[in-house]
Design a protein around this motif. Structure first.
Motif, PDB file in Angstrom:
ATOM      1  N   LYS A 127    -110.430  48.403  58.462  1.00  0.00           N
ATOM      2  CA  LYS A 127    -109.249  48.836  59.219  1.00  0.00           C
ATOM      3  C   LYS A 127    -108.549  47.632  59.847  1.00  0.00           C
ATOM      4  CE  LYS A 127    -107.745  52.541  62.397  1.00  0.00           C
ATOM      5  NZ  LYS A 127    -107.507  53.829  61.715  1.00  0.00           N
ATOM      6  N   THR A 128    -108.122  46.711  58.977  1.00  0.00           N
ATOM      7  CA  THR A 128    -107.396  45.516  59.409  1.00  0.00           C
ATOM      8  C   THR A 128    -106.257  45.251  58.423  1.00  0.00           C
ATOM      9  OG1 THR A 128    -108.615  43.874  58.096  1.00  0.00           O
ATOM     10  CG2 THR A 128    -109.575  44.518  60.227  1.00  0.00           C
ATOM     11  N   LEU A 129    -105.553  44.173  58.631  1.00  0.00           N
ATOM     12  CA  LEU A 129    -104.478  43.797  57.710  1.00  0.00           C
ATOM     13  C   LEU A 129    -104.985  43.471  56.310  1.00  0.00           C
ATOM     14  CD1 LEU A 129    -103.128  40.197  58.517  1.00  0.00           C
ATOM     15  CD2 LEU A 129    -105.411  40.998  59.072  1.00  0.00           C
ATOM     16  N   ILE A 130    -106.272  43.193  56.164  1.00  0.00           N
ATOM     17  CA  ILE A 130    -106.843  42.946  54.830  1.00  0.00           C
ATOM     18  C   ILE A 130    -106.670  44.180  53.943  1.00  0.00           C
ATOM     19  CG2 ILE A 130    -108.987  42.464  53.536  1.00  0.00           C
ATOM     20  CD1 ILE A 130    -107.816  40.040  55.007  1.00  0.00           C
ATOM     21  N   ASP A 131    -106.678  45.360  54.540  1.00  0.00           N
ATOM     22  CA  ASP A 131    -106.510  46.587  53.766  1.00  0.00           C
ATOM     23  C   ASP A 131    -105.112  46.699  53.174  1.00  0.00           C
ATOM     24  OD1 ASP A 131    -109.117  48.006  54.129  1.00  0.00           O
ATOM     25  OD2 ASP A 131    -108.592  47.776  56.238  1.00  0.00           O
ATOM     26  N   THR A 132    -104.173  45.946  53.692  1.00  0.00           N
ATOM     27  CA  THR A 132    -102.831  45.858  53.120  1.00  0.00           C
ATOM     28  C   THR A 132    -102.699  44.642  52.215  1.00  0.00           C
ATOM     29  OG1 THR A 132    -101.805  46.938  55.035  1.00  0.00           O
ATOM     30  CG2 THR A 132    -100.381  45.563  53.671  1.00  0.00           C
ATOM     31  N   MET A 133    -103.172  43.515  52.703  1.00  0.00           N
ATOM     32  CA  MET A 133    -102.947  42.240  52.020  1.00  0.00           C
ATOM     33  C   MET A 133    -103.700  42.120  50.698  1.00  0.00           C
ATOM     34  SD  MET A 133    -103.573  38.359  53.477  1.00  0.00           S
ATOM     35  CE  MET A 133    -102.860  38.797  55.054  1.00  0.00           C
ATOM     36  N   GLU A 134    -104.956  42.523  50.689  1.00  0.00           N
ATOM     37  CA  GLU A 134    -105.749  42.347  49.469  1.00  0.00           C
ATOM     38  C   GLU A 134    -105.264  43.234  48.318  1.00  0.00           C
ATOM     39  OE1 GLU A 134    -110.418  42.349  48.039  1.00  0.00           O
ATOM     40  OE2 GLU A 134    -109.887  41.588  50.021  1.00  0.00           O
ATOM     41  N   PRO A 135    -105.009  44.522  48.541  1.00  0.00           N
ATOM     42  CA  PRO A 135    -104.480  45.330  47.441  1.00  0.00           C
ATOM     43  C   PRO A 135    -103.142  44.809  46.900  1.00  0.00           C
ATOM     44  CG  PRO A 135    -105.270  46.741  49.204  1.00  0.00           C
ATOM     45  CD  PRO A 135    -105.295  45.343  49.730  1.00  0.00           C
ATOM     46  N   ALA A 136    -102.285  44.318  47.778  1.00  0.00           N
ATOM     47  CA  ALA A 136    -100.992  43.787  47.336  1.00  0.00           C
ATOM     48  C   ALA A 136    -101.175  42.547  46.478  1.00  0.00           C
ATOM     49  CB  ALA A 136    -100.119  43.468  48.548  1.00  0.00           C
ATOM     50  N   THR A 137    -102.062  41.674  46.910  1.00  0.00           N
ATOM     51  CA  THR A 137    -102.325  40.425  46.182  1.00  0.00           C
ATOM     52  C   THR A 137    -102.914  40.702  44.813  1.00  0.00           C
ATOM     53  OG1 THR A 137    -102.685  39.259  48.278  1.00  0.00           O
ATOM     54  CG2 THR A 137    -103.570  38.230  46.298  1.00  0.00           C
ATOM     55  N   VAL A 138    -103.880  41.606  44.773  1.00  0.00           N
ATOM     56  CA  VAL A 138    -104.531  41.976  43.508  1.00  0.00           C
ATOM     57  C   VAL A 138    -103.533  42.664  42.580  1.00  0.00           C
ATOM     58  CG1 VAL A 138    -106.293  43.462  42.474  1.00  0.00           C
ATOM     59  CG2 VAL A 138    -106.851  42.110  44.515  1.00  0.00           C
ATOM     60  N   ALA A 139    -102.738  43.568  43.130  1.00  0.00           N
ATOM     61  CA  ALA A 139    -101.778  44.320  42.312  1.00  0.00           C
ATOM     62  C   ALA A 139    -100.710  43.412  41.723  1.00  0.00           C
ATOM     63  CB  ALA A 139    -101.117  45.415  43.157  1.00  0.00           C
ATOM     64  N   PHE A 140    -100.261  42.437  42.509  1.00  0.00           N
ATOM     65  CA  PHE A 140     -99.248  41.512  41.992  1.00  0.00           C
ATOM     66  C   PHE A 140     -99.785  40.772  40.766  1.00  0.00           C
ATOM     67  CE2 PHE A 140     -97.121  37.509  41.442  1.00  0.00           C
ATOM     68  CZ  PHE A 140     -95.784  37.838  41.586  1.00  0.00           C
ATOM     69  N   LYS A 141    -100.965  40.199  40.903  1.00  0.00           N
ATOM     70  CA  LYS A 141    -101.535  39.424  39.791  1.00  0.00           C
ATOM     71  C   LYS A 141    -101.799  40.302  38.578  1.00  0.00           C
ATOM     72  CE  LYS A 141    -105.041  35.970  38.650  1.00  0.00           C
ATOM     73  NZ  LYS A 141    -105.150  36.429  37.252  1.00  0.00           N
ATOM     74  N   ARG A 142    -102.328  41.497  38.809  1.00  0.00           N
ATOM     75  CA  ARG A 142    -102.639  42.385  37.696  1.00  0.00           C
ATOM     76  C   ARG A 142    -101.360  42.767  36.944  1.00  0.00           C
ATOM     77  NH1 ARG A 142    -104.645  46.769  40.280  1.00  0.00           N
ATOM     78  NH2 ARG A 142    -106.757  45.927  40.350  1.00  0.00           N
ATOM     79  N   GLU A 143    -100.323  43.140  37.672  1.00  0.00           N
ATOM     80  CA  GLU A 143     -99.079  43.556  37.026  1.00  0.00           C
ATOM     81  C   GLU A 143     -98.408  42.389  36.314  1.00  0.00           C
ATOM     82  OE1 GLU A 143     -96.211  45.585  35.359  1.00  0.00           O
ATOM     83  OE2 GLU A 143     -97.878  46.525  36.442  1.00  0.00           O
ATOM     84  N   TRP A 144     -98.458  41.215  36.928  1.00  0.00           N
ATOM     85  CA  TRP A 144     -97.874  40.033  36.284  1.00  0.00           C
ATOM     86  C   TRP A 144     -98.612  39.712  34.992  1.00  0.00           C
ATOM     87  CZ3 TRP A 144     -94.143  37.147  35.005  1.00  0.00           C
ATOM     88  CH2 TRP A 144     -94.333  35.845  34.523  1.00  0.00           C
ATOM     89  N   ASP A 145     -99.936  39.786  35.020  1.00  0.00           N
ATOM     90  CA  ASP A 145    -100.730  39.510  33.825  1.00  0.00           C
ATOM     91  C   ASP A 145    -100.398  40.493  32.696  1.00  0.00           C
ATOM     92  OD1 ASP A 145    -102.011  37.387  35.022  1.00  0.00           O
ATOM     93  OD2 ASP A 145    -103.825  38.500  35.536  1.00  0.00           O
TER      94      ASP A 145
END
Length: 212
Positions: A127-145
């Motif tokens: 329950k921190t900003l990691i719950d927002t930041m990590e999914p966004a970071t992972v999703a960006f790389k996955r979609e770009w790939d």
């Protein structure tokens, strides 16, 4: 390949600052439900101070560093060091890149995520900003790939950030002051996850608007 210029793109950072200023009362309202109620006030203070030191002619990385330095050195509480590290890591990751493409942008997000995790020790589900930041970071790389479309990756990452932010309603806080509330922290958004969503959404939309 789509990219944006590092030079003369301080406007991206100014868009982030404007988003925080616009949402200062909302962020404090959320924080007041399980925290001290000063998240929006502190964020607005630090971001506004930085905004007064940034000019439109500066580079993206110069503006990022100014924002990071201001938050790290002049804002109290936990969010100053956390977001200060976030923006400084972003600036350092692409400081020598003149044309920032999706690959370098992805590396920038990953560097920022790593830096924030190192400081706070938080992980998904705390329950921190990691719950927002990590999914966004992972999703960006996955979609770009997959698609090799910078704009599409930004949109997918924005959706992932919002989903991550919303997921904090169903979590019990494990880190920070809210952790003392135990199950009473259920049913409320995390203020840090929310401000992180506002920051990432503003950044992603601004970057999309200047892509070449």
């Amino acid at each position: 390949m789509e990219y944006f210029y590092n030079d003369h793109n301080a406007g991206i950072v100014m868009d982030i600052i404007t988003a925080i200023q616009f949402n200062k009362a909302y962020l404090s309202d959320i924080d007041g439900q399980i925290g001290d109620g000063d998240h929006g006030i502190n964020m607005n203070k630090g971001f506004t101070m930085a905004g007064e030191r940034i000019s439109a002619s500066q580079s993206f990385t110069t503006a990022m560093k100014i924002l990071g330095d201001t938050l790290l050195l002049e804002v109290g509480g936990s969010m100053g060091p956390i977001y200060g590290t976030f923006f400084r890591k972003c600036a350092f990751a692409v400081k020598d890149v003149s044309e920032i493409n999706a690959d370098s942008f992805s590396q920038m997000l990953e560097s920022a995520l790593e830096g924030v995790k190192d400081i706070g020790g938080a992980k998904i589900g705390d329950k921190t900003l990691i719950d927002t930041m990590e999914p966004a970071t992972v999703a960006f790389k996955r979609e770009w790939d997959i698609s090799k479309e910078f704009r599409k990756a930004l949109k997918v990452a924005t959706v992932a950030a919002e989903t991550g932010k919303e997921s904090t309603r169903d979590m019990i806080a494990r880190i920070g002051r809210a952790a003392r509330l135990g199950e009473r922290s259920l049913g409320v958004l995390d203020a840090g996850a929310t401000s992180c969503y506002i920051i990432l959404k503003a950044m992603f939309e601004s970057v999309a608007s200047v892509l070449k």
